[in-house]
Design a protein around this motif. Sequence first.
Motif, PDB file in Angstrom:
ATOM      1  N   ASP A 163      64.745  42.208  14.676  1.00 25.11           N
ATOM      2  CA  ASP A 163      64.324  42.811  15.535  1.00 25.11           C
ATOM      3  C   ASP A 163      62.543  42.105  16.218  1.00 25.11           C
ATOM      4  O   ASP A 163      62.230  42.560  16.812  1.00 25.11           O
ATOM      5  N   LEU A 164      62.069  41.092  15.178  1.00 28.45           N
ATOM      6  CA  LEU A 164      61.391  40.670  15.791  1.00 28.45           C
ATOM      7  C   LEU A 164      61.164  39.991  16.275  1.00 28.45           C
ATOM      8  O   LEU A 164      59.782  38.559  16.412  1.00 28.45           O
ATOM      9  N   SER A 165      61.726  39.132  16.586  1.00 31.05           N
ATOM     10  CA  SER A 165      61.841  37.860  17.836  1.00 31.05           C
ATOM     11  C   SER A 165      61.394  37.874  18.884  1.00 31.05           C
ATOM     12  O   SER A 165      61.267  36.462  19.304  1.00 31.05           O
ATOM     13  N   THR A 166      61.389  38.627  19.821  1.00 27.90           N
ATOM     14  CA  THR A 166      60.675  39.182  20.746  1.00 27.90           C
ATOM     15  C   THR A 166      59.404  39.757  20.864  1.00 27.90           C
ATOM     16  O   THR A 166      59.752  40.925  20.062  1.00 27.90           O
ATOM     17  N   SER A 206      54.174  30.900  24.796  1.00 24.23           N
ATOM     18  CA  SER A 206      55.988  32.332  24.625  1.00 24.23           C
ATOM     19  C   SER A 206      56.606  32.373  25.798  1.00 24.23           C
ATOM     20  O   SER A 206      57.657  33.508  25.463  1.00 24.23           O
ATOM     21  N   ASN A 207      55.713  32.460  26.739  1.00 25.41           N
ATOM     22  CA  ASN A 207      56.294  33.004  28.348  1.00 25.41           C
ATOM     23  C   ASN A 207      56.208  32.336  28.744  1.00 25.41           C
ATOM     24  O   ASN A 207      56.062  32.090  30.354  1.00 25.41           O
ATOM     25  N   GLY A 208      56.032  30.754  28.657  1.00 23.69           N
ATOM     26  CA  GLY A 208      56.398  29.503  29.746  1.00 23.69           C
ATOM     27  C   GLY A 208      54.636  29.358  30.720  1.00 23.69           C
ATOM     28  O   GLY A 208      54.522  29.007  31.288  1.00 23.69           O
ATOM     29  N   GLY A 209      53.835  29.947  29.980  1.00 23.48           N
ATOM     30  CA  GLY A 209      52.503  29.720  30.298  1.00 23.48           C
ATOM     31  C   GLY A 209      51.611  28.388  30.470  1.00 23.48           C
ATOM     32  O   GLY A 209      51.997  28.190  28.593  1.00 23.48           O
ATOM     33  N   LYS A 210      50.654  27.665  30.904  1.00 23.17           N
ATOM     34  CA  LYS A 210      50.000  26.940  31.058  1.00 23.17           C
ATOM     35  C   LYS A 210      48.425  26.793  31.194  1.00 23.17           C
ATOM     36  O   LYS A 210      48.506  28.174  31.787  1.00 23.17           O
ATOM     37  N   ASN A 231      48.248  41.766  30.155  1.00 25.41           N
ATOM     38  CA  ASN A 231      48.380  42.858  29.962  1.00 25.41           C
ATOM     39  C   ASN A 231      49.164  44.115  29.565  1.00 25.41           C
ATOM     40  O   ASN A 231      48.386  45.374  29.041  1.00 25.41           O
ATOM     41  N   SER A 232      50.290  43.707  28.760  1.00 22.60           N
ATOM     42  CA  SER A 232      51.042  44.617  27.848  1.00 22.60           C
ATOM     43  C   SER A 232      50.238  44.472  26.592  1.00 22.60           C
ATOM     44  O   SER A 232      50.063  45.729  26.048  1.00 22.60           O
ATOM     45  N   PHE A 233      49.714  43.691  25.962  1.00 18.31           N
ATOM     46  CA  PHE A 233      48.429  43.634  24.839  1.00 18.31           C
ATOM     47  C   PHE A 233      47.340  44.757  25.315  1.00 18.31           C
ATOM     48  O   PHE A 233      47.047  46.442  24.551  1.00 18.31           O
ATOM     49  N   PRO A 291      57.642  35.656  18.073  1.00 23.01           N
ATOM     50  CA  PRO A 291      58.155  35.445  18.878  1.00 23.01           C
ATOM     51  C   PRO A 291      57.682  35.155  20.481  1.00 23.01           C
ATOM     52  O   PRO A 291      56.355  34.632  20.345  1.00 23.01           O
ATOM     53  N   GLY A 292      59.355  35.134  20.901  1.00 25.54           N
ATOM     54  CA  GLY A 292      59.038  34.431  22.087  1.00 25.54           C
ATOM     55  C   GLY A 292      58.507  35.732  23.548  1.00 25.54           C
ATOM     56  O   GLY A 292      58.737  36.764  22.493  1.00 25.54           O
ATOM     57  N   TRP A 293      58.751  35.656  23.984  1.00 26.47           N
ATOM     58  CA  TRP A 293      58.697  36.718  25.860  1.00 26.47           C
ATOM     59  C   TRP A 293      59.924  36.970  26.304  1.00 26.47           C
ATOM     60  O   TRP A 293      60.211  35.543  26.806  1.00 26.47           O
ATOM     61  N   GLY A 294      60.233  37.982  26.398  1.00 25.69           N
ATOM     62  CA  GLY A 294      62.077  37.915  26.578  1.00 25.69           C
ATOM     63  C   GLY A 294      62.945  36.978  26.652  1.00 25.69           C
ATOM     64  O   GLY A 294      63.426  36.106  25.547  1.00 25.69           O
ATOM     65  N   ASN A 295      62.890  35.799  27.481  1.00 25.39           N
ATOM     66  CA  ASN A 295      64.036  35.203  27.384  1.00 25.39           C
ATOM     67  C   ASN A 295      63.488  33.551  26.838  1.00 25.39           C
ATOM     68  O   ASN A 295      64.001  32.793  26.719  1.00 25.39           O
ATOM     69  N   ASN A 296      62.233  33.595  26.941  1.00 22.26           N
ATOM     70  CA  ASN A 296      62.010  32.315  26.679  1.00 22.26           C
ATOM     71  C   ASN A 296      61.445  32.083  25.414  1.00 22.26           C
ATOM     72  O   ASN A 296      60.908  33.235  24.435  1.00 22.26           O
TER      73      ASN A 296
END
Length: 426
Positions: A163-166, A206-210, A231-233, A291-296
Amino acid sequence: MKLKTLAIVCSSYAVGAFSFAGSAMAKTEVDFWYSGGSKQQQLMTSLVSEFNSSQQDYVIKSAQQGNYDETYQKLQAGLASKTAPEFALLYSSQAKMMVARNLTRDIRPYMDSSFNYADFLDAFRDQVTAENGEVYGLPAYGTTQIFYYNKQVLADHGFTAKDLSTWQGVAKVSAAVTKKDAKGNTTFYGWEPMWGEENLIDAAYSNGGKIISDDGKTILINSPEWITVWNSFRQWIHEDETMRIHHGGQGWEYWYKTIDDVVKDRALGYTGSSGDQGDLDFTKLGATTQPGWGNNPAAPQAGAVSFVMPKGTDDNAAQGAFEFMKFYTSAENTARWSMTTGYIPVRKSVKQVPAYQAYTAKNPQALIPLLQASTASQDFFDPTKGKITDALSIAADQILIENIPAEKALKQAAKRAQRALDRANR
Protein backbone atom coordinates in the motif's frame (compact mmCIF):
# COMPACT_ATOMS: atom_id res chain seq x y z
CA MET A 1 57.45 15.87 -5.15
CA LYS A 2 57.32 14.44 -1.66
CA LEU A 3 59.25 11.27 -0.86
CA LYS A 4 56.94 8.28 -1.34
CA THR A 5 59.16 5.45 -0.07
CA LEU A 6 59.52 4.42 3.53
CA ALA A 7 62.73 2.57 4.32
CA ILE A 8 63.30 0.36 7.32
CA VAL A 9 67.06 0.11 7.46
CA CYS A 10 68.93 -2.24 9.71
CA SER A 11 72.66 -1.43 9.61
CA SER A 12 75.39 -3.90 10.58
CA TYR A 13 76.51 -3.44 14.10
CA ALA A 14 77.97 -5.39 16.99
CA VAL A 15 76.73 -5.49 20.53
CA GLY A 16 79.14 -7.31 22.83
CA ALA A 17 79.82 -10.73 21.29
CA PHE A 18 76.83 -10.56 18.97
CA SER A 19 76.45 -8.92 15.59
CA PHE A 20 73.30 -8.27 13.53
CA ALA A 21 73.25 -7.78 9.79
CA GLY A 22 70.20 -6.51 8.02
CA SER A 23 69.02 -5.04 4.77
CA ALA A 24 66.70 -2.31 3.66
CA MET A 25 63.05 -3.12 3.05
CA ALA A 26 60.86 -0.53 1.38
CA LYS A 27 57.15 0.06 1.05
CA THR A 28 55.69 2.77 -1.11
CA GLU A 29 53.64 5.24 0.90
CA VAL A 30 50.14 5.97 -0.47
CA ASP A 31 48.17 8.92 0.93
CA PHE A 32 44.39 8.58 1.19
CA TRP A 33 41.80 11.15 2.33
CA TYR A 34 38.26 10.16 3.31
CA SER A 35 35.36 11.05 5.60
CA GLY A 36 32.42 9.32 7.23
CA GLY A 37 30.64 8.60 10.50
CA SER A 38 31.95 6.51 13.37
CA LYS A 39 31.04 3.14 11.89
CA GLN A 40 32.53 4.00 8.53
CA GLN A 41 35.67 5.32 10.20
CA GLN A 42 36.13 2.20 12.30
CA LEU A 43 35.68 -0.15 9.38
CA MET A 44 37.87 1.92 7.05
CA THR A 45 40.63 1.86 9.65
CA SER A 46 40.33 -1.93 9.85
CA LEU A 47 40.40 -2.36 6.09
CA VAL A 48 43.45 -0.13 5.71
CA SER A 49 45.27 -2.10 8.41
CA GLU A 50 44.33 -5.42 6.82
CA PHE A 51 45.51 -4.29 3.40
CA ASN A 52 48.80 -2.98 4.76
CA SER A 53 49.43 -6.33 6.45
CA SER A 54 48.42 -8.39 3.42
CA GLN A 55 51.28 -7.34 1.12
CA GLN A 56 54.80 -5.92 1.18
CA ASP A 57 54.70 -3.29 -1.57
CA TYR A 58 52.53 -0.45 -0.25
CA VAL A 59 51.43 1.21 2.98
CA ILE A 60 48.21 3.25 2.94
CA LYS A 61 48.43 6.40 5.04
CA SER A 62 44.81 7.36 5.63
CA ALA A 63 43.63 10.72 6.98
CA GLN A 64 40.03 11.34 7.95
CA GLN A 65 38.51 14.70 6.97
CA GLY A 66 35.52 16.46 8.51
CA ASN A 67 33.11 15.68 5.65
CA TYR A 68 33.06 15.18 1.88
CA ASP A 69 32.96 18.91 1.17
CA GLU A 70 36.04 19.46 3.32
CA THR A 71 37.82 16.63 1.53
CA TYR A 72 36.99 18.18 -1.83
CA GLN A 73 38.10 21.65 -0.80
CA LYS A 74 41.39 20.41 0.66
CA LEU A 75 41.95 18.35 -2.45
CA GLN A 76 41.77 21.47 -4.62
CA ALA A 77 44.37 23.13 -2.43
CA GLY A 78 46.52 20.01 -2.50
CA LEU A 79 46.46 19.88 -6.28
CA ALA A 80 47.55 23.51 -6.47
CA SER A 81 50.45 22.95 -4.05
CA LYS A 82 51.36 19.49 -5.43
CA THR A 83 50.58 17.85 -2.07
CA ALA A 84 47.42 16.01 -3.10
CA PRO A 85 46.95 12.43 -1.94
CA GLU A 86 47.09 9.50 -4.35
CA PHE A 87 43.37 8.93 -3.86
CA ALA A 88 40.38 10.36 -2.04
CA LEU A 89 36.76 9.48 -1.34
CA LEU A 90 34.26 11.93 -2.89
CA TYR A 91 30.65 12.27 -3.97
CA SER A 92 30.21 11.41 -7.64
CA SER A 93 29.19 15.03 -8.38
CA GLN A 94 32.50 16.23 -6.92
CA ALA A 95 34.38 13.68 -9.00
CA LYS A 96 32.55 14.93 -12.08
CA MET A 97 33.61 18.50 -11.36
CA MET A 98 37.22 17.32 -11.14
CA VAL A 99 37.09 15.47 -14.45
CA ALA A 100 35.66 18.58 -16.10
CA ARG A 101 38.93 20.30 -15.16
CA ASN A 102 41.05 17.36 -16.33
CA LEU A 103 42.31 16.68 -12.80
CA THR A 104 41.67 12.93 -12.51
CA ARG A 105 43.48 9.84 -13.68
CA ASP A 106 41.68 7.46 -16.03
CA ILE A 107 41.31 4.26 -14.01
CA ARG A 108 40.90 1.94 -17.00
CA PRO A 109 44.65 1.30 -17.50
CA TYR A 110 44.84 -0.13 -13.97
CA MET A 111 42.10 -2.69 -14.58
CA ASP A 112 42.69 -6.17 -15.93
CA SER A 113 40.21 -8.92 -16.84
CA SER A 114 40.26 -10.33 -13.31
CA PHE A 115 38.95 -7.04 -11.92
CA ASN A 116 35.58 -7.48 -13.73
CA TYR A 117 34.41 -3.88 -13.73
CA ALA A 118 31.16 -5.01 -15.39
CA ASP A 119 30.26 -6.56 -12.03
CA PHE A 120 29.75 -3.09 -10.53
CA LEU A 121 26.15 -1.88 -10.40
CA ASP A 122 25.23 -0.10 -13.62
CA ALA A 123 23.78 2.94 -11.84
CA PHE A 124 27.09 3.52 -10.06
CA ARG A 125 29.35 2.85 -13.05
CA ASP A 126 27.37 5.39 -15.05
CA GLN A 127 28.10 8.06 -12.46
CA VAL A 128 31.88 7.78 -12.87
CA THR A 129 32.09 7.27 -16.63
CA ALA A 130 32.64 10.20 -19.00
CA GLU A 131 31.04 10.44 -22.42
CA ASN A 132 34.34 9.44 -24.03
CA GLY A 133 34.42 6.25 -21.95
CA GLU A 134 37.00 7.45 -19.42
CA VAL A 135 36.46 5.98 -15.94
CA TYR A 136 37.40 8.77 -13.54
CA GLY A 137 36.29 7.19 -10.27
CA LEU A 138 35.71 3.80 -8.73
CA PRO A 139 32.44 3.40 -6.80
CA ALA A 140 33.16 2.62 -3.15
CA TYR A 141 29.60 2.43 -1.82
CA GLY A 142 26.18 3.75 -2.67
CA THR A 143 23.56 5.72 -0.84
CA THR A 144 19.88 6.30 -1.45
CA GLN A 145 16.86 7.27 0.64
CA ILE A 146 14.28 4.59 1.35
CA PHE A 147 11.11 4.10 3.43
CA TYR A 148 11.13 2.95 7.08
CA TYR A 149 7.83 2.18 8.82
CA ASN A 150 6.29 0.65 11.95
CA LYS A 151 5.19 -2.84 10.93
CA GLN A 152 2.61 -3.27 13.70
CA VAL A 153 0.91 0.08 13.13
CA LEU A 154 0.66 -0.62 9.41
CA ALA A 155 -0.81 -4.08 10.01
CA ASP A 156 -3.22 -2.86 12.71
CA HIS A 157 -4.86 -0.58 10.15
CA GLY A 158 -5.19 -3.36 7.58
CA PHE A 159 -2.36 -2.26 5.29
CA THR A 160 0.80 -3.87 3.95
CA ALA A 161 3.99 -2.48 2.44
CA LYS A 162 2.37 -2.82 -0.98
CA ASP A 163 0.00 0.00 0.00
CA LEU A 164 3.08 2.26 0.18
CA SER A 165 4.09 1.58 -3.45
CA THR A 166 2.66 4.88 -4.76
CA TRP A 167 2.59 8.31 -3.18
CA GLN A 168 -1.18 8.27 -3.51
CA GLY A 169 -1.14 5.08 -1.44
CA VAL A 170 1.13 6.69 1.13
CA ALA A 171 -1.30 9.61 1.40
CA LYS A 172 -4.22 7.20 1.91
CA VAL A 173 -2.38 5.23 4.60
CA SER A 174 -1.23 8.43 6.29
CA ALA A 175 -4.79 9.75 6.50
CA ALA A 176 -5.97 6.45 7.98
CA VAL A 177 -3.35 6.21 10.73
CA THR A 178 -3.18 9.91 11.70
CA LYS A 179 -4.52 10.70 15.17
CA LYS A 180 -5.74 14.09 16.37
CA ASP A 181 -6.76 15.38 19.78
CA ALA A 182 -10.05 17.08 20.67
CA LYS A 183 -8.73 20.42 19.43
CA GLY A 184 -7.79 18.98 16.06
CA ASN A 185 -4.05 18.97 16.67
CA THR A 186 -2.22 16.00 15.17
CA THR A 187 -0.71 13.72 17.81
CA PHE A 188 0.36 10.87 15.51
CA TYR A 189 1.49 11.46 11.92
CA GLY A 190 1.26 9.19 8.94
CA TRP A 191 4.50 10.03 7.21
CA GLU A 192 7.54 12.26 7.73
CA PRO A 193 9.56 13.18 4.64
CA MET A 194 13.08 14.40 5.38
CA TRP A 195 13.68 18.15 5.34
CA GLY A 196 15.20 19.55 2.18
CA GLU A 197 14.77 19.26 -1.55
CA GLU A 198 16.04 15.69 -1.97
CA ASN A 199 12.82 13.80 -1.13
CA LEU A 200 10.81 16.21 -3.24
CA ILE A 201 13.16 15.76 -6.19
CA ASP A 202 12.86 11.99 -5.85
CA ALA A 203 9.07 12.23 -5.93
CA ALA A 204 9.13 14.56 -8.95
CA TYR A 205 11.42 12.12 -10.78
CA SER A 206 8.87 9.43 -9.94
CA ASN A 207 6.24 11.52 -11.73
CA GLY A 208 8.34 11.72 -14.88
CA GLY A 209 9.84 15.10 -14.02
CA LYS A 210 13.24 16.34 -15.15
CA ILE A 211 15.35 19.21 -13.86
CA ILE A 212 16.96 20.12 -17.18
CA SER A 213 15.88 19.33 -20.74
CA ASP A 214 17.77 16.65 -22.64
CA ASP A 215 19.61 19.25 -24.70
CA GLY A 216 20.89 20.88 -21.49
CA LYS A 217 19.40 24.29 -22.23
CA THR A 218 16.04 24.58 -20.42
CA ILE A 219 15.05 24.34 -16.75
CA LEU A 220 11.91 22.21 -16.33
CA ILE A 221 11.20 22.45 -12.60
CA ASN A 222 8.07 24.57 -13.08
CA SER A 223 6.41 21.93 -15.27
CA PRO A 224 3.11 20.24 -14.24
CA GLU A 225 5.04 17.11 -13.23
CA TRP A 226 6.86 19.11 -10.59
CA ILE A 227 4.07 21.42 -9.48
CA THR A 228 1.63 18.56 -8.90
CA VAL A 229 4.08 16.65 -6.73
CA TRP A 230 5.48 19.52 -4.68
CA ASN A 231 2.07 21.03 -4.04
CA SER A 232 0.76 17.67 -2.83
CA PHE A 233 3.45 17.62 -0.14
CA ARG A 234 2.45 21.15 0.86
CA GLN A 235 -1.16 20.03 1.18
CA TRP A 236 -0.37 16.90 3.16
CA ILE A 237 1.79 18.85 5.61
CA HIS A 238 -0.09 22.14 6.01
CA GLU A 239 -3.71 21.42 5.14
CA ASP A 240 -4.32 17.75 5.91
CA GLU A 241 -1.67 17.65 8.66
CA THR A 242 -1.16 13.93 8.06
CA MET A 243 2.55 14.46 7.39
CA ARG A 244 5.21 16.77 8.78
CA ILE A 245 8.88 17.64 8.62
CA HIS A 246 11.41 18.62 11.24
CA HIS A 247 13.71 21.42 10.19
CA GLY A 248 16.46 23.66 11.51
CA GLY A 249 18.51 22.96 14.61
CA GLN A 250 22.18 22.12 14.91
CA GLY A 251 23.80 19.82 12.38
CA TRP A 252 21.82 16.63 11.91
CA GLU A 253 19.35 17.45 14.70
CA TYR A 254 16.36 17.51 12.32
CA TRP A 255 17.32 14.09 10.96
CA TYR A 256 17.42 12.44 14.37
CA LYS A 257 14.18 14.11 15.45
CA THR A 258 12.51 12.59 12.39
CA ILE A 259 13.82 9.14 13.23
CA ASP A 260 12.77 9.55 16.88
CA ASP A 261 9.16 10.22 15.88
CA VAL A 262 8.92 6.78 14.30
CA VAL A 263 11.00 4.97 16.90
CA LYS A 264 9.03 6.56 19.78
CA ASP A 265 5.58 5.99 18.23
CA ARG A 266 4.77 9.50 17.08
CA ALA A 267 4.59 8.62 13.37
CA LEU A 268 4.06 5.60 11.15
CA GLY A 269 7.16 6.07 9.01
CA TYR A 270 9.77 8.33 7.45
CA THR A 271 12.01 8.66 4.42
CA GLY A 272 15.66 8.28 5.39
CA SER A 273 19.11 7.18 4.33
CA SER A 274 20.09 3.60 3.66
CA GLY A 275 22.85 4.35 6.15
CA ASP A 276 20.25 4.71 8.94
CA GLN A 277 19.87 0.93 9.07
CA GLY A 278 22.67 0.42 11.56
CA ASP A 279 20.76 2.47 14.15
CA LEU A 280 17.25 1.02 13.72
CA ASP A 281 15.40 -1.85 15.40
CA PHE A 282 13.98 -4.08 12.68
CA THR A 283 12.01 -6.23 15.05
CA LYS A 284 9.76 -3.17 15.15
CA LEU A 285 10.41 -1.46 11.83
CA GLY A 286 10.22 -2.54 8.22
CA ALA A 287 11.79 -1.07 5.11
CA THR A 288 10.66 -0.70 1.52
CA THR A 289 11.60 1.22 -1.61
CA GLN A 290 10.39 4.72 -2.35
CA PRO A 291 7.09 4.83 -4.26
CA GLY A 292 6.13 5.82 -7.76
CA TRP A 293 3.67 8.60 -8.53
CA GLY A 294 0.38 7.34 -9.93
CA ASN A 295 1.14 5.01 -12.81
CA ASN A 296 4.73 6.20 -13.14
CA PRO A 297 7.47 3.89 -11.84
CA ALA A 298 9.54 4.94 -8.85
CA ALA A 299 12.72 6.76 -9.89
CA PRO A 300 14.44 8.13 -6.75
CA GLN A 301 18.09 9.06 -6.86
CA ALA A 302 20.93 6.77 -5.85
CA GLY A 303 24.40 8.20 -5.53
CA ALA A 304 27.85 6.65 -5.53
CA VAL A 305 30.56 7.71 -3.14
CA SER A 306 33.67 7.07 -5.20
CA PHE A 307 37.43 6.76 -5.01
CA VAL A 308 39.14 9.35 -7.20
CA MET A 309 42.82 9.36 -8.21
CA PRO A 310 44.14 12.89 -8.90
CA LYS A 311 46.68 13.52 -11.62
CA GLY A 312 50.19 14.66 -10.75
CA THR A 313 50.94 12.15 -8.00
CA ASP A 314 53.67 9.51 -7.94
CA ASP A 315 52.91 6.76 -10.49
CA ASN A 316 54.06 3.90 -8.28
CA ALA A 317 52.01 5.21 -5.37
CA ALA A 318 49.01 5.59 -7.71
CA GLN A 319 49.31 1.89 -8.52
CA GLY A 320 49.21 1.22 -4.79
CA ALA A 321 46.06 3.33 -4.52
CA PHE A 322 44.38 1.16 -7.11
CA GLU A 323 45.52 -2.02 -5.35
CA PHE A 324 43.77 -0.84 -2.18
CA MET A 325 40.68 0.19 -4.15
CA LYS A 326 40.58 -3.29 -5.68
CA PHE A 327 40.92 -4.84 -2.21
CA TYR A 328 38.21 -2.61 -0.76
CA THR A 329 35.70 -3.24 -3.58
CA SER A 330 36.01 -7.03 -3.59
CA ALA A 331 32.66 -8.76 -3.27
CA GLU A 332 33.53 -9.86 0.26
CA ASN A 333 34.55 -6.42 1.47
CA THR A 334 31.71 -4.51 -0.21
CA ALA A 335 29.39 -6.99 1.52
CA ARG A 336 31.13 -6.35 4.80
CA TRP A 337 30.84 -2.58 4.34
CA SER A 338 27.13 -2.86 3.63
CA MET A 339 26.43 -5.17 6.58
CA THR A 340 28.25 -2.84 8.97
CA THR A 341 27.07 0.57 7.74
CA GLY A 342 23.80 -0.03 5.86
CA TYR A 343 25.14 1.58 2.69
CA ILE A 344 24.73 -0.05 -0.70
CA PRO A 345 27.31 -2.60 -1.88
CA VAL A 346 28.80 -1.80 -5.28
CA ARG A 347 29.15 -5.24 -6.85
CA LYS A 348 26.35 -7.41 -8.22
CA SER A 349 28.22 -10.53 -7.09
CA VAL A 350 27.72 -9.50 -3.47
CA LYS A 351 24.63 -11.69 -3.54
CA GLN A 352 26.88 -14.74 -3.90
CA VAL A 353 28.90 -13.97 -0.76
CA PRO A 354 27.85 -16.55 1.89
CA ALA A 355 28.11 -14.10 4.79
CA TYR A 356 25.95 -11.59 2.93
CA GLN A 357 23.43 -14.28 2.03
CA ALA A 358 23.15 -15.29 5.68
CA TYR A 359 22.93 -11.68 6.84
CA THR A 360 20.22 -10.64 4.39
CA ALA A 361 18.24 -13.81 5.12
CA LYS A 362 18.03 -12.63 8.73
CA ASN A 363 17.85 -8.93 7.82
CA PRO A 364 15.83 -8.63 4.58
CA GLN A 365 15.67 -4.84 4.95
CA ALA A 366 19.35 -4.76 3.98
CA LEU A 367 18.40 -5.69 0.41
CA ILE A 368 16.01 -2.75 -0.04
CA PRO A 369 18.67 -0.11 -0.86
CA LEU A 370 20.32 -2.52 -3.32
CA LEU A 371 16.95 -3.21 -4.94
CA GLN A 372 16.21 0.51 -5.25
CA ALA A 373 19.66 1.28 -6.63
CA SER A 374 19.22 -1.24 -9.44
CA THR A 375 16.55 0.96 -11.09
CA ALA A 376 17.28 4.37 -9.54
CA SER A 377 17.98 7.71 -11.17
CA GLN A 378 21.46 9.16 -11.00
CA ASP A 379 22.12 11.86 -8.43
CA PHE A 380 21.59 15.24 -10.06
CA PHE A 381 24.78 16.88 -11.30
CA ASP A 382 24.45 20.66 -11.19
CA PRO A 383 26.30 22.24 -14.13
CA THR A 384 26.01 25.68 -12.50
CA LYS A 385 28.19 24.77 -9.48
CA GLY A 386 25.22 24.58 -7.13
CA LYS A 387 22.99 27.44 -8.22
CA ILE A 388 20.18 25.19 -9.54
CA THR A 389 20.32 23.11 -6.36
CA ASP A 390 20.20 26.29 -4.26
CA ALA A 391 17.09 27.44 -6.14
CA LEU A 392 15.42 24.10 -5.50
CA SER A 393 16.40 24.22 -1.83
CA ILE A 394 14.83 27.67 -1.40
CA ALA A 395 11.64 26.53 -3.12
CA ALA A 396 11.47 23.41 -0.96
CA ASP A 397 11.67 25.50 2.22
CA GLN A 398 9.00 27.87 0.92
CA ILE A 399 6.66 24.95 0.29
CA LEU A 400 7.49 22.69 3.24
CA ILE A 401 7.93 25.37 5.92
CA GLU A 402 6.20 28.54 4.72
CA ASN A 403 3.17 26.93 3.01
CA ILE A 404 3.73 28.85 -0.23
CA PRO A 405 1.94 27.27 -3.22
CA ALA A 406 4.27 25.15 -5.32
CA GLU A 407 3.41 26.93 -8.56
CA LYS A 408 4.65 30.25 -7.17
CA ALA A 409 7.75 28.83 -5.46
CA LEU A 410 8.82 26.73 -8.45
CA LYS A 411 8.20 29.55 -10.92
CA GLN A 412 10.60 31.76 -8.96
CA ALA A 413 13.09 28.93 -8.62
CA ALA A 414 12.95 28.19 -12.35
CA LYS A 415 13.79 31.83 -13.19
CA ARG A 416 16.84 31.81 -10.91
CA ALA A 417 17.95 28.42 -12.17
CA GLN A 418 17.49 29.37 -15.82
CA ARG A 419 19.63 32.49 -15.43
CA ALA A 420 22.38 30.38 -13.87
CA LEU A 421 22.13 27.72 -16.58
CA ASP A 422 22.24 30.32 -19.35
CA ARG A 423 25.44 31.76 -17.87
CA ALA A 424 26.98 28.29 -17.54
CA ASN A 425 26.18 27.50 -21.17
CA ARG A 426 27.79 30.65 -22.62
